[in-house]
Write a protein that holds these residues in place. Structure first.
Motif, PDB file in Angstrom:
ATOM      1  N   GLN A   1       0.793  -1.244  -0.009  1.00 35.08           N
ATOM      2  CA  GLN A   1       0.051   0.013   0.067  1.00 35.08           C
ATOM      3  C   GLN A   1       0.896   1.226  -0.114  1.00 35.08           C
ATOM      4  O   GLN A   1       0.494   2.178  -0.562  1.00 35.08           O
ATOM      5  N   LYS A   2       2.044   1.254   0.822  1.00 37.01           N
ATOM      6  CA  LYS A   2       2.840   2.435   0.730  1.00 37.01           C
ATOM      7  C   LYS A   2       3.566   2.622  -0.550  1.00 37.01           C
ATOM      8  O   LYS A   2       3.631   3.898  -1.002  1.00 37.01           O
ATOM      9  N   ILE A   3       3.755   1.586  -1.226  1.00 31.96           N
ATOM     10  CA  ILE A   3       4.321   1.628  -2.474  1.00 31.96           C
ATOM     11  C   ILE A   3       3.475   2.413  -3.350  1.00 31.96           C
ATOM     12  O   ILE A   3       3.810   3.172  -4.179  1.00 31.96           O
ATOM     13  N   ILE A   4       2.224   2.068  -3.289  1.00 30.59           N
ATOM     14  CA  ILE A   4       1.175   2.704  -4.351  1.00 30.59           C
ATOM     15  C   ILE A   4       1.046   4.273  -3.712  1.00 30.59           C
ATOM     16  O   ILE A   4       1.017   4.865  -4.766  1.00 30.59           O
ATOM     17  N   GLU A   5       0.894   4.533  -2.654  1.00 32.63           N
ATOM     18  CA  GLU A   5       1.113   5.958  -2.056  1.00 32.63           C
ATOM     19  C   GLU A   5       2.373   6.686  -2.571  1.00 32.63           C
ATOM     20  O   GLU A   5       2.194   7.799  -3.323  1.00 32.63           O
ATOM     21  N   LEU A   6       3.407   5.990  -2.628  1.00 27.99           N
ATOM     22  CA  LEU A   6       4.644   6.813  -3.147  1.00 27.99           C
ATOM     23  C   LEU A   6       4.605   7.021  -4.617  1.00 27.99           C
ATOM     24  O   LEU A   6       4.997   8.048  -5.105  1.00 27.99           O
ATOM     25  N   LYS A   7       4.099   6.076  -5.513  1.00 28.26           N
ATOM     26  CA  LYS A   7       4.216   6.095  -6.757  1.00 28.26           C
ATOM     27  C   LYS A   7       3.121   7.153  -7.012  1.00 28.26           C
ATOM     28  O   LYS A   7       3.044   8.108  -8.115  1.00 28.26           O
ATOM     29  N   LYS A   8       1.841   7.228  -6.434  1.00 30.29           N
ATOM     30  CA  LYS A   8       0.700   8.179  -6.769  1.00 30.29           C
ATOM     31  C   LYS A   8       1.367   9.622  -6.344  1.00 30.29           C
ATOM     32  O   LYS A   8       1.085  10.533  -7.040  1.00 30.29           O
ATOM     33  N   ASP A   9       2.319   9.687  -5.307  1.00 31.06           N
ATOM     34  CA  ASP A   9       3.061  11.062  -5.014  1.00 31.06           C
ATOM     35  C   ASP A   9       4.100  11.431  -6.135  1.00 31.06           C
ATOM     36  O   ASP A   9       4.557  12.473  -6.054  1.00 31.06           O
ATOM     37  N   GLY A  10       4.403  10.410  -7.187  1.00 28.69           N
ATOM     38  CA  GLY A  10       5.279  10.769  -8.234  1.00 28.69           C
ATOM     39  C   GLY A  10       6.600  10.637  -7.790  1.00 28.69           C
ATOM     40  O   GLY A  10       7.764  11.178  -8.319  1.00 28.69           O
ATOM     41  N   GLU A  11       6.935   9.772  -6.660  1.00 24.93           N
ATOM     42  CA  GLU A  11       8.248   9.524  -5.959  1.00 24.93           C
ATOM     43  C   GLU A  11       9.037   8.690  -7.214  1.00 24.93           C
ATOM     44  O   GLU A  11       8.393   7.723  -7.913  1.00 24.93           O
ATOM     45  N   THR A  12      10.446   8.859  -7.194  1.00 27.47           N
ATOM     46  CA  THR A  12      11.096   8.260  -8.289  1.00 27.47           C
ATOM     47  C   THR A  12      11.334   6.797  -7.637  1.00 27.47           C
ATOM     48  O   THR A  12      11.353   6.345  -6.679  1.00 27.47           O
ATOM     49  N   LEU A  13      12.150   5.821  -8.525  1.00 30.57           N
ATOM     50  CA  LEU A  13      12.331   4.605  -8.160  1.00 30.57           C
ATOM     51  C   LEU A  13      13.215   4.368  -7.113  1.00 30.57           C
ATOM     52  O   LEU A  13      13.140   3.845  -6.115  1.00 30.57           O
ATOM     53  N   LEU A  14      14.286   5.223  -7.501  1.00 34.24           N
ATOM     54  CA  LEU A  14      15.550   5.376  -6.228  1.00 34.24           C
ATOM     55  C   LEU A  14      14.918   5.808  -4.992  1.00 34.24           C
ATOM     56  O   LEU A  14      15.389   5.096  -3.788  1.00 34.24           O
ATOM     57  N   THR A  15      13.899   6.785  -5.030  1.00 34.09           N
ATOM     58  CA  THR A  15      13.532   7.325  -3.809  1.00 34.09           C
ATOM     59  C   THR A  15      12.628   6.394  -3.185  1.00 34.09           C
ATOM     60  O   THR A  15      12.676   6.045  -1.649  1.00 34.09           O
ATOM     61  N   ILE A  16      11.869   5.545  -3.791  1.00 37.72           N
ATOM     62  CA  ILE A  16      10.997   4.460  -3.229  1.00 37.72           C
ATOM     63  C   ILE A  16      11.752   3.251  -2.687  1.00 37.72           C
ATOM     64  O   ILE A  16      11.720   2.800  -1.385  1.00 37.72           O
ATOM     65  N   GLN A  17      12.872   2.967  -3.381  1.00 36.46           N
ATOM     66  CA  GLN A  17      13.799   1.882  -2.724  1.00 36.46           C
ATOM     67  C   GLN A  17      14.544   2.411  -1.613  1.00 36.46           C
ATOM     68  O   GLN A  17      14.467   1.390  -0.826  1.00 36.46           O
ATOM     69  N   ARG A  18      14.907   3.547  -1.549  1.00 36.98           N
ATOM     70  CA  ARG A  18      15.733   4.104  -0.451  1.00 36.98           C
ATOM     71  C   ARG A  18      14.696   4.117   0.901  1.00 36.98           C
ATOM     72  O   ARG A  18      15.065   3.856   1.947  1.00 36.98           O
TER      73      ARG A  18
END
Length: 641
Positions: free
Chosen positions: A203-220
């Protein structure tokens, strides 16, 4: 010098990996080496978790690597120990025998650990009995695998039928025999339920992707806050477990996360069978035909299908920010461009994407990407971003959609594509068979379905374009100068849902023309005069496409009745002359109405803030900032009262 003994270990299931299958086969190799006075080589040839049912291990696995190394790293005359011949192949007997013979013919001695049967090329070639025994063993192995496969698929089909017909709201029964499940569910109980630890992470990954976060930001973020799912156990050359590596969230998992499983869908591909259960084969390739089963609500959904389609379309575009080479850890607080990186802003000259350039506070620009994409600039000048961003936000607020309604545009587009693809397949199939009557019925049904979808889609877009009194108000109030506001990430997603395309054209060194195409296929034209030194800029909006004049005027936008005169004054003059000639030669209702309009206005003493005119195809009056379409002199007189 002792001949070398190599051990080939293969098993196909995860349970065998977790059990003692590997240790048992390695122990057998050590006993064979002692018995036949061979040197046990420690080179690892292990196909762990790879099936030999179709000979995959002999074509792309470690067995294939062993065969290719014979005469190179593997000396001719070496021995190969396998627990049983079925470890080499469980393909049909003839294909399996070919693999077996190819190993022997290259000068390798094969020995089976289970019964210590030794196979040498010359002996097998000259002794039909050994060849027949080998053939029978491969036949038995293949039949066992086929029986197991049929049993597994029969069980899977039964569970698929249950899941497709179960009552809405009940849990899906887990199906793991014909494919694994996603990492964010738990199937230990036999049902598919959210994993207590990993479902919130998904669910958090979905939220971060909706926020437009980059792949590296999500991974970190994930590596800082959550433990990653366990990966397979690594082994050394002897098959011994290595110390577990630090579990980290991988880029591939995040990159491929957005797929139909997030809205609950699970797809199973099985051999196609007739009513008796026999496998159907392709007449040309002689490979089994396949059929797909789609369970739309197999997994607990993280989002709706419409949300998935919309977000995945946005996720395909490049990241909204780039690391700054001037900062050791990248740009810690990057400015967030509203219009670039979401696939809506294009250069009107060459059609290339336009992207954010520069990082001066409130002064970053949008520039054409033709130099990067095509190798040379197209000549389009860049422009300061904030005036266009401000204007677009106000137009979105004016072009109001209800924020509580789900945007189904991507869903309609997806369904239309599915119907079109099905129709193409049916047409192709019709060209390959004489039995076209039933196919013709299916083709017509698909065409009717497409027409119905297109009608519903048009009606949907029309309904969404109607003026609402709620929603999207935050756009009008949003401070466009706050370029680091995290809310800009969510607004970007809304813009992607609302706007299909923005085309940017140059008028002169200071002015630009922009064509905005909304998802409901309506269009608006904008002319922006950029701020320069002490000379203020302005944004001109085509008046005829505006809904709420008063609100837009309060936001500093200039409503223009003839925006063509700003875009191309010379062409506008030519068009006016042409229309005047046509009007003189072909009098219409508008001409008759126009003759009396100014007399009425003069009689009514129209104030300077009021105006009357006649754009292309209709008469109109703008009174106190509100535009009215005029159909009669009586109507105008009534308005002026």
């Amino acid at each position: 010098m002792k001949p070398k003994l190599y051990s080939y270990v293969r098993f196909s299931s995860a349970k065998q990996r977790e059990g003692n299958s590997l240790e048992r086969q390695m122990d057998t190799a050590r006993k064979i080496a002692v018995r036949y006075e061979l040197e046990l080589d420690t080179t690892t040839f292990h196909d762990l978790g790879i099936s030999a049912f179709k000979g995959k291990n002999a074509h792309e696995g470690k067995l294939a690597e062993f065969i290719n190394q014979i005469g190179k790293k593997v000396p001719v005359g070496s021995w190969l120990v396998v627990e049983n011949l079925d470890r080499i192949s469980r393909d049909d007997a003839w294909n399996a025998l070919d693999i077996f013979k190819s190993i022997l013919s290259k000068g390798i001695v094969v020995v089976t650990g289970m019964d210590e049967k030794v196979f040498k090329y010359a002996e097998v070639k000259n002794n039909p009995t050994d060849l027949i025994i080998s053939l029978l063993m491969f036949t038995r192995a293949h039949d066992e695998s086929l029986t197991k496969k049929n049993r597994v698929e029969a069980q899977a089909r039964s569970l698929i039928r249950y899941n497709l017909t179960r009552e809405t709201g009940t849990l899906a029964k887990a199906i793991e025999s014909v494919g694994g499940n996603v990492w964010w569910v738990n199937t230990k109980s036999g049902d598919v339920i959210p994993h207590e630890m990993y479902f919130p992470v998904a669910q958090k990954i979905i939220e971060l992707k909706k926020d437009g976060e980059t792949l590296l930001t999500i991974q970190r973020y994930l590596n800082e806050h959550y433990v990653a799912p366990k990966k397979r156990i690594y082994k050394d050359r002897t098959g011994k477990d290595l110390a577990p590596k630090t579990e980290l969230w991988g880029k591939h998992l995040i990159r491929t996360f957005l797929n139909p499983t997030v809205h609950g869908q699970k797809v199973f591909t099985l051999d196609k069978r007739d009513e008796s259960g026999a496998v159907l084969y392709d007449t040309e390739s002689e490979e089994p035909l396949k059929e797909r089963f789609i369970i739309p609500d197999y997994y607990p959904a993280l989002m709706t299908e419409v949300e998935y389609l919309t977000l995945s379309k946005l996720d395909k575009h490049r990241a909204i920010t780039r690391s700054s080479s001037n900062h050791p850890n990248g740009n810690p607080e990057p400015e967030i461009a509203l219009l670039s990186g979401i696939g809506i802003l294009f250069c009107g000259n060459c059609g290339s994407y336009m992207f954010k350039h520069g990082s001066t506070v409130n002064k970053y620009r949008y520039v054409c990407g033709s130099k990067i994409v095509k190798g040379k600039p197209c000549g389009k000048k860049g422009f300061t971003a904030y005036q266009l961003e401000h204007t677009i936000l106000q137009l979105i607020a004016d072009h109001v959609w209800n924020d509580s309604q789900e945007d189904k545009s991507a869903w309609y587009e997806s369904e239309l594509k599915k119907v079109s693809d099905t129709t193409k397949k049916l047409l192709k199939l019709a060209s390959l068979t004489d039995e076209i009557e039933e196919l013709a019925i299916q083709i017509n049904e698909n065409k009717q379905k497409r027409l119905s979808l297109e009608h519903d889609f048009m009606q949907y877009k029309h309904n969404r374009s109607e003026i609402q009194t709620t929603g999207w108000e935050q756009f009008r109030k949003f401070d466009v100068h706050d370029t680091k506001n995290p809310d800009r990430k969510r607004i970007r997603l809304k813009l992607k849902q609302s706007i299909k395309r923005i085309e940017a054209y140059d008028i002169d060194d200071r002015s630009g023309h922009y064509l905005v195409k909304f998802v409901d296929d309506t269009e608006q034209r904008i002319v922006i005069k950029q701020n320069r030194n002490r000379s203020p800029g302005a944004a001109y909006i085509e008046m005829q496409t505006v809904n709420n004049y008063k609100l837009l005027k309060m936001e500093g936008l200039v409503l223009h009745p003839f925006i063509d005169v700003l875009i191309d004054p010379a062409q506008f003059d030519k068009d006016c002359q042409a229309r005047e000639e046509i009007s003189i030669n072909n009098p219409t209702f508008l001409n008759e109405l126009e003759d009396g309009l100014y007399d009425v206005c003069a009689t009514a003493s129209v104030a300077p803030t009021q105006s009357v005119g006649k754009p292309i195809g209709r008469a109109y009056a703008t009174i106190d900032g509100i535009k009215y379409e005029i159909h009669s002199l009586e109507q105008l007189e009534e308005l002026l009262k």
